[in-house]
Design an enzyme around this catalytic site. Sequence first.
Site, PDB file in Angstrom:
ATOM      1  CE  LYS A 204      -3.108   2.343   2.796  1.00 18.05           C
ATOM      2  NZ  LYS A 204      -4.787   2.685   4.238  1.00 18.05           N
ATOM      3  CE  LYS A 257      -6.042   2.092  -0.738  1.00 21.42           C
ATOM      4  NZ  LYS A 257      -6.499   1.941   1.017  1.00 21.42           N
TER       5      LYS A 257
END
Length: 337
Positions: A204, A257
């Site tokens: 992330k 992400k």
Amino acid sequence: MVPMTSSSNANFPNMRLRRFRKSAGLREIFSETRLSASELVMPFFVTHGKNIRKPIEPMPGQFQFSVDQLLLEIKEITALGIRSVLLFGLPKDKDQQGSEAFASAGIIQQAVSAIKSHDTDIVVITDVCLCEYTDHGHCGVLNDGGVDNDATLDLLGKIAISHAKSGADIVAPSAMMDGQVGHIRKALDDAGHNQAGIMAYAAKAFSSFYGPFREAAGSSPKQGDRRAYQMNGGNIRESMREMELDVAEGADLLLVKPALAYLDVISNAKNSFNLPIASYNVSGEYAMLKAAGANGWINEKSAILEIMTSLKRAGSDLIITYFAKDLALILKEGLDE
Ligand code: PBG
């Protein structure tokens, strides 16, 4: 890669790749990348109250739902073939520890049990993080030096247990604390939830594409930013280390992400691990496309299809996207070009 051949057989005019682009039927049967509604995950923001369906300004078409309204919306998306949802909660009150995140009557806990009591088949994934619940807006508890990694782990474990207890199929820790997957795995197992899966927000990145989400979830840090725990997006080797660690700690599913600016990370993940790979087409990616579409600067529907195809082609087994419903409709009805 097939090596270039010197045989004239392989060259023009013998080889004409346009042969298979000639008709809709040919294009369809030789399509390498196909999308289906069942690989889409629809994220939702759930809020306390009744009969609430509050539009989220920077995410046109998205809402904060009270549980009763959420159930209606879920009925609609499952009718389109979507099988899974990812839930984010808006608490009644925020405090230093983010206590509502692990309260048994917290908004997520209520939402999960309501969803499961209506439809046991739907796959419920829950966000496990503190940023929506803390008064300071960080993803963990603070000490003098910033976010206290190890103290945060205990809270993340409690959140995960409370979600699993309410019926969540998969918990999704997104706080980017070191050791969070292993800690949550152990906490779940010790509490008797060895069947609850973990979707690790493995890679992330610290990203400007989370802006609209923070408005939707009221989760902006009051001071500072998240650079001390989220990754430097330019570091692909470090992304791989994050994923290796999460696999070793017991992740069932790896998430990359944001998605669109990280296609190489998705593809590396797919080639390196035999776990399912998910990608998260985040709020800012949604907002950009919606804005361009609303202005008539881009054909929104075909752009949605093209972007989602790229996420699948890069290696996503699951795609988390606010476009899930729109895309499921497009897949059902086709593009009206
Ligand atoms: C919370 C969390 C965020 C997102 C998912 N989980 C925000 C953040 O890290 O600031 C972003 C999702 C999106 O932008 O759609 N930890």
